[in-house]
Design an enzyme around this catalytic site. Structure first.
Site, short mmCIF file in Angstrom:
data_model
loop_
_atom_site.label_atom_id
_atom_site.label_comp_id
_atom_site.label_asym_id
_atom_site.label_seq_id
_atom_site.Cartn_x
_atom_site.Cartn_y
_atom_site.Cartn_z
N GLY A 128 22.58 0.47 -16.57
CA GLY A 128 23.57 0.49 -15.51
C GLY A 128 23.29 -0.45 -14.37
O GLY A 128 23.94 -0.38 -13.32
N PRO B 75 19.25 -2.06 -20.29
CA PRO B 75 20.20 -2.99 -19.65
C PRO B 75 21.11 -3.64 -20.68
O PRO B 75 20.69 -3.97 -21.79
CB PRO B 75 19.27 -4.03 -19.01
CG PRO B 75 18.06 -4.02 -19.88
CD PRO B 75 17.88 -2.59 -20.33
N ARG C 228 24.91 -5.13 -19.48
CA ARG C 228 25.66 -6.02 -18.61
C ARG C 228 24.73 -6.97 -17.84
O ARG C 228 25.03 -8.16 -17.69
CB ARG C 228 26.44 -5.17 -17.61
CG ARG C 228 27.29 -5.96 -16.62
CD ARG C 228 27.65 -5.11 -15.40
NE ARG C 228 27.98 -3.74 -15.69
CZ ARG C 228 29.21 -3.25 -15.71
NH1 ARG C 228 30.24 -4.03 -15.45
NH2 ARG C 228 29.43 -1.96 -15.98
N CYS D 162 53.22 -8.55 -21.34
CA CYS D 162 54.41 -7.92 -20.77
C CYS D 162 54.02 -6.62 -20.05
O CYS D 162 54.42 -5.52 -20.41
CB CYS D 162 55.42 -7.64 -21.88
SG CYS D 162 57.06 -7.22 -21.26
#
Length: 469
Positions: free
Chosen positions: A272, A315, A317, A389
């Site tokens: 995190g 870890p 990210r 869209c």
């Protein structure tokens, strides 16, 4: 004095002195502009990458991934050694898992964490030793557990009483012994700068602390299961160590109690760790994280009179996020007059929520820069949007970009290495883009981009001779 458009900007967004500047914290270290103002990654102009592979395009800087993986391993090794224990670093594969990325992190001394049968198969296809894998998930199927046990996976992180019984049956049937960790909920939830500590946390993962002792007792009764420790994960995109310190203190209370019934050799405190997505983000340096978290565990163990266990961290990210840059081509620009008197600049690109769902899902903030040249216009508050869209199809909600951004320009969005490709979809039947690795002036496709034919290939009705009413 603020212009009407500037009044739309959030408080944290600062007008840059140079709208072409590349804030170092959000870009790979190899990123620079060449003499013509073209943004380069690992020595390759983004214009060349776009011409070669098309856009949208996710570019991953190999050296950035490797250096961050190595930095985590070295930092936690050193911090653990200072207290007479060891540390293992698992790469959290959910951030971005390809066979190539798995090989990079294993080369740098990391293990790999997977959370589905599909991720397990990617890691195995990459040649990762099964003993170096950890298997997460709140709803692992019997088939997934059977496969994990059969290949000799290193650890399974048990998430429920039902899963314990599933593993008991599998190991009894196969005469295997499987190492397991028990995931617990510490009641600490951390996001970015803040954390919240409560007696109970409402989430789908793990056992509440009050129920974990019973789960461990049951595991210790089963001949085919080897209880090796506890696991706790408190959140994502965390800055600072306060949340980790509080969570470790709570989990160590349980750890100490469990020692009365047998060994508890490991403690996994999850991951995190945050990264910079914008110029104002200030993530905690890896060395500081490692030192202060391990110090907190050591202090907690000393206060309870117990030995410090072997430690693990996950870890994801923080290793791959900043290594990724997504390149888009601008299709249209539009100035929309608002009732407040302000005008919002909309810049539409050829991707969007199908290749980066995080802004739509979480309100995530990203940065952007003109990549194919330097802009000559003044800094103009802009919103970069996709082609889908959906009014919520936003790539970068607030950014100052040159006022002369025009159709055909390339934009680069940094810090897209984590969770963008894994969350990608074919919404509106848009093909998912390729992933290209770059290093030392060379580029290599590591995940092939889809074609319209690929997207249509799953439609079993194509070629049907009639419509059934």
């Amino acid at each position: 004095m603020l212009s009407p458009a500037d009044s739309l900007a959030p408080e944290w967004l600062v007008v840059p002195d140079d709208v072409n500047e590349l804030p170092a914290a959000v870009w790979p270290a190899s990123t620079a502009r060449d003499g013509d103002g073209v943004l380069q990654i690992a020595g390759i102009p983004t214009t060349v990458l776009a011409e070669t592979y098309g856009t949208p395009l996710l570019v991953i800087d190999e050296d950035e991934v490797r250096s961050r993986a190595r930095a985590f391993r070295v930092a936690f090794d050193a911090a653990a050694s200072d207290h007479g224990t060891t540390a293992q670093v698992y790469y959290a594969g959910k951030a971005l898992l390809t066979t190539t990325v798995a090989r990079w992190v294993v080369d740098e001394g990391l293990r790999v964490d997977v959370c589905t049968g599909g991720e397990l198969e990617v890691a195995l296809a990459a040649g990762v030793a099964p003993s170096s894998l950890g298997f997460h998930g709140n709803n692992k199927s019997v088939a997934e557990l059977e496969r994990a046990v059969a290949v000799g996976i290193g650890t399974i992180i048990v998430d429920s009483a039902i899963e314990i019984e599933r593993l008991a049956a599998i190991t009894a049937r196969t005469d295997a012994v499987q190492r397991v960790l028990v995931r617990v909920i510490s009641g600490v939830h951390a996001e970015t700068h803040d954390f919240l500590a409560t007696a109970h946390e409402d989430q789908k993962f793990g056992f509440p602390l009050a129920e974990a002792e019973q789960a461990v007792a049951r595991i210790r009764e089963i001949p085919g299961l080897d209880f090796v420790g506890l696991h706790c994960h408190i959140g994502s995109q965390i800055f600072g160590v306060a949340g980790f310190r509080e969570s470790a203190s709570r989990v160590l209370e349980l750890h100490a109690a469990l020692l009365e019934g047998g060994p508890v050799p490991q403690l996994n405190l999850g991951g995190g760790f945050g990264i910079a997505y914008t110029s104002v983000d200030d993530p905690t340096p890896i060395e500081t994280l490692a030192g202060e978290i391990v110090d907190a565990v050591a202090e907690g163990c000393e206060a309870r009179g117990i030995a410090i266990p072997a430690l693990s961290f996950e870890p994801g990210r923080a290793i791959v996020g900043t290594a990724g840059v997504t390149i888009y081509e601008v299709g249209t620009t539009k100035d929309v007059a608002l009732e407040s008197g302000a005008t919002r600049r909309y810049i539409s690109v050829d991707g969007g929520m199908s290749d980066n769902a995080r802004p739509a899902l979480y309100g995530a903030q990203f940065s952007a820069r003109l990549a194919s040249r330097t802009g000559e216009g003044a800094a103009q508050l802009s919103r970069v949007v996709g082609k889908h869209c959906e009014s919520g199809d936003i790539v970068v909600d607030h950014e100052y970009l040159p006022a002369d951004v025009a159709p055909g320009d390339l934009l680069a969005v940094p810090a897209t290495g984590a969770y963008c490709a894994p969350l990608a979809s074919n919404y509106n039947h848009v093909p998912r883009p390729p992933i290209v690795a770059v290093r030392d002036g060379r580029s290599t496709v590591i995940v092939r981009g889809e074609t319209i034919a690929d997207v249509l290939s799953r439609d079993a009705g194509i070629g049907a001779s009639e419509i059934h009413r």
